[in-house]
Design a protein around this motif. Structure first.
Motif, PDB file in Angstrom:
ATOM      1  N   THR A  35       0.848  -1.201   0.000  1.00  0.00           N
ATOM      2  CA  THR A  35       0.000   0.000   0.000  1.00  0.00           C
ATOM      3  C   THR A  35       0.882   1.249   0.000  1.00  0.00           C
ATOM      4  O   THR A  35       2.077   1.179   0.263  1.00  0.00           O
ATOM      5  CB  THR A  35      -0.906   0.092   1.252  1.00  0.00           C
ATOM      6  OG1 THR A  35      -0.141   0.640   2.343  1.00  0.00           O
ATOM      7  CG2 THR A  35      -1.484  -1.237   1.666  1.00  0.00           C
ATOM      8  N   HIS A  40      -7.574   2.775   4.491  1.00  0.00           N
ATOM      9  CA  HIS A  40      -9.021   2.810   4.674  1.00  0.00           C
ATOM     10  C   HIS A  40      -9.548   1.373   4.609  1.00  0.00           C
ATOM     11  O   HIS A  40      -8.749   0.415   4.516  1.00  0.00           O
ATOM     12  CB  HIS A  40      -9.682   3.705   3.615  1.00  0.00           C
ATOM     13  CG  HIS A  40      -9.249   3.420   2.206  1.00  0.00           C
ATOM     14  ND1 HIS A  40      -9.510   2.229   1.583  1.00  0.00           N
ATOM     15  CD2 HIS A  40      -8.545   4.168   1.311  1.00  0.00           C
ATOM     16  CE1 HIS A  40      -9.014   2.258   0.361  1.00  0.00           C
ATOM     17  NE2 HIS A  40      -8.419   3.422   0.169  1.00  0.00           N
ATOM     18  N   SER A  45      -9.611  -4.589   3.911  1.00  0.00           N
ATOM     19  CA  SER A  45     -10.260  -5.783   3.346  1.00  0.00           C
ATOM     20  C   SER A  45      -9.206  -6.713   2.736  1.00  0.00           C
ATOM     21  O   SER A  45      -9.327  -7.940   2.801  1.00  0.00           O
ATOM     22  CB  SER A  45     -11.318  -5.412   2.303  1.00  0.00           C
ATOM     23  OG  SER A  45     -10.721  -4.975   1.101  1.00  0.00           O
ATOM     24  N   LEU A  46      -8.159  -6.116   2.152  1.00  0.00           N
ATOM     25  CA  LEU A  46      -7.076  -6.950   1.607  1.00  0.00           C
ATOM     26  C   LEU A  46      -6.334  -7.659   2.746  1.00  0.00           C
ATOM     27  O   LEU A  46      -5.959  -8.830   2.642  1.00  0.00           O
ATOM     28  CB  LEU A  46      -6.075  -6.093   0.814  1.00  0.00           C
ATOM     29  CG  LEU A  46      -6.586  -5.214  -0.318  1.00  0.00           C
ATOM     30  CD1 LEU A  46      -5.417  -4.523  -1.028  1.00  0.00           C
ATOM     31  CD2 LEU A  46      -7.380  -6.014  -1.331  1.00  0.00           C
ATOM     32  N   PHE A 152      -4.070  -7.601  -3.978  1.00  0.00           N
ATOM     33  CA  PHE A 152      -4.296  -6.316  -4.648  1.00  0.00           C
ATOM     34  C   PHE A 152      -5.794  -6.099  -4.814  1.00  0.00           C
ATOM     35  O   PHE A 152      -6.579  -7.060  -4.898  1.00  0.00           O
ATOM     36  CB  PHE A 152      -3.640  -6.313  -6.036  1.00  0.00           C
ATOM     37  CG  PHE A 152      -2.130  -6.318  -5.983  1.00  0.00           C
ATOM     38  CD1 PHE A 152      -1.406  -5.137  -6.021  1.00  0.00           C
ATOM     39  CD2 PHE A 152      -1.432  -7.505  -5.875  1.00  0.00           C
ATOM     40  CE1 PHE A 152      -0.015  -5.135  -5.949  1.00  0.00           C
ATOM     41  CE2 PHE A 152      -0.042  -7.529  -5.807  1.00  0.00           C
ATOM     42  CZ  PHE A 152       0.666  -6.335  -5.847  1.00  0.00           C
ATOM     43  N   GLY A 153      -6.197  -4.828  -4.913  1.00  0.00           N
ATOM     44  CA  GLY A 153      -7.608  -4.495  -5.051  1.00  0.00           C
ATOM     45  C   GLY A 153      -8.038  -4.411  -6.511  1.00  0.00           C
ATOM     46  O   GLY A 153      -7.333  -3.839  -7.344  1.00  0.00           O
ATOM     47  N   PRO A 180     -12.172  -7.885  -4.072  1.00  0.00           N
ATOM     48  CA  PRO A 180     -13.210  -6.965  -4.557  1.00  0.00           C
ATOM     49  C   PRO A 180     -13.051  -5.530  -4.050  1.00  0.00           C
ATOM     50  O   PRO A 180     -12.470  -5.304  -2.987  1.00  0.00           O
ATOM     51  CB  PRO A 180     -14.512  -7.555  -4.000  1.00  0.00           C
ATOM     52  CG  PRO A 180     -14.173  -8.841  -3.361  1.00  0.00           C
ATOM     53  CD  PRO A 180     -12.700  -8.975  -3.239  1.00  0.00           C
ATOM     54  N   THR A 181     -13.614  -4.602  -4.805  1.00  0.00           N
ATOM     55  CA  THR A 181     -13.584  -3.179  -4.440  1.00  0.00           C
ATOM     56  C   THR A 181     -14.540  -2.917  -3.275  1.00  0.00           C
ATOM     57  O   THR A 181     -15.694  -3.356  -3.316  1.00  0.00           O
ATOM     58  CB  THR A 181     -14.014  -2.330  -5.655  1.00  0.00           C
ATOM     59  OG1 THR A 181     -13.095  -2.588  -6.712  1.00  0.00           O
ATOM     60  CG2 THR A 181     -14.026  -0.838  -5.328  1.00  0.00           C
TER      61      THR A 181
HETATM   62  P1  AMP Z   1      -2.906   2.289  -2.695  1.00  0.00           P
HETATM   63  O1  AMP Z   1      -2.529   2.536  -1.267  1.00  0.00           O
HETATM   64  O2  AMP Z   1      -3.911   3.244  -3.216  1.00  0.00           O
HETATM   65  O3  AMP Z   1      -1.694   2.103  -3.581  1.00  0.00           O
HETATM   66  O4  AMP Z   1      -3.663   0.890  -2.704  1.00  0.00           O
HETATM   67  C1  AMP Z   1      -3.067  -0.259  -2.150  1.00  0.00           C
HETATM   68  C2  AMP Z   1      -3.910  -1.443  -2.506  1.00  0.00           C
HETATM   69  O5  AMP Z   1      -5.232  -1.264  -1.994  1.00  0.00           O
HETATM   70  C3  AMP Z   1      -4.051  -1.628  -4.034  1.00  0.00           C
HETATM   71  O6  AMP Z   1      -3.994  -3.009  -4.336  1.00  0.00           O
HETATM   72  C4  AMP Z   1      -5.429  -1.064  -4.301  1.00  0.00           C
HETATM   73  O7  AMP Z   1      -6.054  -1.607  -5.445  1.00  0.00           O
HETATM   74  C5  AMP Z   1      -6.163  -1.483  -3.039  1.00  0.00           C
HETATM   75  N1  AMP Z   1      -7.368  -0.660  -2.850  1.00  0.00           N
HETATM   76  C6  AMP Z   1      -7.451   0.682  -2.897  1.00  0.00           C
HETATM   77  N2  AMP Z   1      -8.745   1.081  -2.756  1.00  0.00           N
HETATM   78  C7  AMP Z   1      -9.478  -0.056  -2.624  1.00  0.00           C
HETATM   79  C8  AMP Z   1     -10.876  -0.324  -2.461  1.00  0.00           C
HETATM   80  N3  AMP Z   1     -11.781   0.644  -2.397  1.00  0.00           N
HETATM   81  N4  AMP Z   1     -11.268  -1.607  -2.355  1.00  0.00           N
HETATM   82  C9  AMP Z   1     -10.368  -2.627  -2.420  1.00  0.00           C
HETATM   83  N5  AMP Z   1      -9.038  -2.429  -2.587  1.00  0.00           N
HETATM   84  C10 AMP Z   1      -8.593  -1.169  -2.683  1.00  0.00           C
END
Ligand code: AMP
Length: 293
Positions: A35, A40, A45-46, A152-153, A180-181
């Protein structure tokens, strides 16, 4: 799931690698959630998914300078390690890997991992160098945190394809799991960048998920792809969102779909700007129940 004890914060890659290797030598499967912090419920969730698969979970927090363009938001990207640690405290996280930029990239670093194919269209075209920055940091992180699986999301759908391509092409020994998102109750996908939105923009931003849901319904009713794309763009424009793209493509390749194609898995992808803030989102489209009209 509740964490038994607080995660250990690790700054050095050699220490991180040793800890992962020691857990694996003791027979534990290690899960890894990369991340950029500002965590958040999408991120957690991941973590939950990783913890359900693996007894040992590492989360990295690193705002990766090389995936931001010169005019992008690297400087103002939210950073708060203490708040991130607090958010992770209730979850089963064993390690937080939070390296400095100098730990990740030596001052004279000169290597980039360039992925073609899925990295080329959409975000690849609009953010030159972005996916090279992503692939480089993910490859580097996979060496610092040599986990068995990485999570990963689906929120960043194109990124998941780029990472999978890189893992396959470089033969990296790690499973990539796409989760999932997670959305707000009004449909807006959670994103660290939502914090930039003013109250009126936050209202406007619901148009992204509205457009995607409309696309899903139009898709199921058999509308032509070009009509679906126009309708998504119109919904975004009506909310004063500047549209970068609003498209329906093959989910696995991001290539255009033939009009009569009913079997290839499809996805609706959108990106739009509200003032200085750029948001992306997507929705998978189930196989059509009606033939395209
Ligand atoms: P980031 O910190 O934005 O680089 O995101 C880190 C990981 O969290 C990435 O794999 C994103 O795809 C995942 N992610 C970010 N937002 C969401 C979301 N709303 N639902 C699920 N995974 C997410």
């Amino acid at each position: 799931m509740t964490g038994d004890r607080p995660p250990t914060i690790i700054r050095r890659s050699d220490e991180m690698r040793q800890r992962v290797r020691a857990a694996q030598a003791a027979g534990e499967r290690v899960g890894f959630v990369p991340t950029m912090g500002s965590l958040h419920a999408g991120h957690t969730s991941l973590v939950e998914r990783a913890a359900s698969d693996c007894p040992a979970v590492a989360v990295s927090i690193f705002v990766n300078p090389i995936q931001f363009g010169p005019q992008e938001d690297f400087d103002r990207y939210p950073r708060d390690l203490a708040a991130d640690c607090k958010r992770l405290a209730p979850h089963s996280v064993r390690w937080i890997y939070a390296p400095d930029v100098s730990e990740m990239y030596p001052p004279d670093h000169a290597t980039r991992v360039e992925v073609a194919g899925p990295a080329e269209p959409f975000e690849g075209q609009l953010r030159p160098g972005h996916f090279a920055g992503v692939a480089t940091v993910v490859c580097r992180l996979f060496h610092c945190v040599p986990a068995d699986a990485a999570y990963f999301g689906a929120k960043d759908w194109q990124q998941t394809l780029v990472v999978k391509r890189m893992v396959a092409d470089l033969g990296l020994p790690i499973d990539v799991v796409v989760c999932p998102t997670v959305r707000e109750t009004d449909g807006l996908a959670l994103s660290s960048r939502n914090a930039y939105l003013t109250a009126p923009q936050r209202q406007q931003a619901t148009a992204l998920s509205t457009a995607l849901k409309q696309a899903q319904s139009d898709w199921q009713q058999g509308h032509a792809i070009s009509d679906i794309e126009h309708r998504m763009a119109a919904i975004l424009e009506a909310a004063a969102i500047a549209v970068d793209y609003a498209t329906v493509v093959a989910a696995d390749t991001l290539e255009p779909l033939a009009p009569s194609d009913q079997t290839t898995a499809a996805i609706a992808l959108i990106a739009g700007r509200l003032g200085e803030t750029r948001l992306i989102d997507n929705l998978s489209l189930p196989p059509r129940t009606q033939s395209p009209c």
